[in-house]
Design a protein around this motif. Structure first.
Motif, mmCIF file in Angstrom:
data_model
loop_
_atom_site.group_PDB
_atom_site.id
_atom_site.type_symbol
_atom_site.label_atom_id
_atom_site.label_comp_id
_atom_site.label_asym_id
_atom_site.label_seq_id
_atom_site.Cartn_x
_atom_site.Cartn_y
_atom_site.Cartn_z
ATOM 1 N N LEU A 139 0.859 -1.180 0.000
ATOM 2 C CA LEU A 139 0.000 0.000 0.000
ATOM 3 C C LEU A 139 0.895 1.229 0.000
ATOM 4 N N MET A 140 0.617 2.164 -0.931
ATOM 5 C CA MET A 140 1.490 3.328 -1.079
ATOM 6 C C MET A 140 0.692 4.569 -1.429
ATOM 7 N N ASP A 199 -8.494 2.808 -1.186
ATOM 8 C CA ASP A 199 -9.865 2.460 -1.534
ATOM 9 C C ASP A 199 -10.129 1.035 -1.048
ATOM 10 N N VAL A 200 -10.986 0.888 -0.035
ATOM 11 C CA VAL A 200 -11.220 -0.435 0.541
ATOM 12 C C VAL A 200 -11.971 -1.362 -0.416
ATOM 13 N N ASP A 201 -12.719 -0.799 -1.361
ATOM 14 C CA ASP A 201 -13.376 -1.646 -2.358
ATOM 15 C C ASP A 201 -12.340 -2.305 -3.265
ATOM 16 N N GLY A 253 -2.847 4.841 -2.920
ATOM 17 C CA GLY A 253 -3.911 5.526 -2.208
ATOM 18 C C GLY A 253 -3.852 7.024 -2.374
ATOM 19 N N LYS A 254 -4.974 7.654 -2.049
ATOM 20 C CA LYS A 254 -5.123 9.103 -2.156
ATOM 21 C C LYS A 254 -4.400 9.793 -1.004
ATOM 22 N N SER A 283 3.954 10.834 2.223
ATOM 23 C CA SER A 283 2.685 11.449 2.603
ATOM 24 C C SER A 283 1.764 10.453 3.287
ATOM 25 N N ASP A 284 0.920 10.968 4.180
ATOM 26 C CA ASP A 284 -0.150 10.161 4.755
ATOM 27 C C ASP A 284 -1.189 9.950 3.653
ATOM 28 N N PHE A 285 -1.900 8.821 3.700
ATOM 29 C CA PHE A 285 -2.814 8.497 2.611
ATOM 30 C C PHE A 285 -3.893 7.535 3.070
#
Length: 161
Positions: free
Chosen positions: A106-107, A149-151, A132-133, A144-146
């Motif tokens: 996850l990034m 999308d769990v879907d 991730g956003k 950055s913190d992010f």
């Protein structure tokens, strides 16, 4: 190995093989782990509790590698069929994963990172990334913190079975 630059593939492969062999996990790959980052660092996963709840529904356990000895880390990761975690130093343990392991990094969506993909290739693991956003209040490039999308995460998790 120099992060993001050069790797001694043969040396990394030997370390990977030795770790898996020493752990006695050559034929066992049934654990599913979420690699939790230490609190208060950079690159925080802002919706981590939602992610952990979803992962728990797919039989994932939470692991904090910094609380384990090196031998314990090798033992955990060599027995994984799936590993999910925020890109970072603790994900280096995926080098001990089997060729049957699926790894999801996850990034934040602030650039590519090939280091962990390279390590997954050493052991033959299947490697994916979920970008991730970025939280605009924490803009710091790849640190950055992010939020993810769990879907999309759920789609990847459903592909495991």
């Amino acid at each position: 190995s120099i992060h993001s630059h050069t790797h001694d593939y043969c040396g990394l492969r030997q370390m990977s093989d030795l770790g898996r062999s020493a752990s006695g996990a050559e034929s066992v790959a049934s654990r599913r782990v979420y690699v939790k980052r230490p609190e208060g660092g950079r690159r925080r996963l802002l919706n981590e509790m939602q992610v952990i709840d979803l992962l728990a529904a797919h039989q994932f356990e939470v692991v904090s590698p910094e609380t384990l000895s090196v031998g314990e880390q090798v033992s955990v990761f060599s027995r994984c069929e799936a590993v999910v975690g925020v890109s970072g130093a603790a994900m280096t343990n995926t080098i001990f994963s089997s060729s049957r392991c699926k790894v999801l990094s996850l990034m934040p969506n602030r650039g590519e990172e090939y280091f962990f993909w390279d390590l997954a290739n050493v052991s033959g693991a299947d490697f994916s990334v979920l970008y991730g956003k970025v939280d605009p209040n924490s803009e710091n490039g790849v640190h950055s913190d992010f939020s993810v999308d769990v879907d999309l995460l759920n789609e990847w998790l459903c592909s495991l079975t």
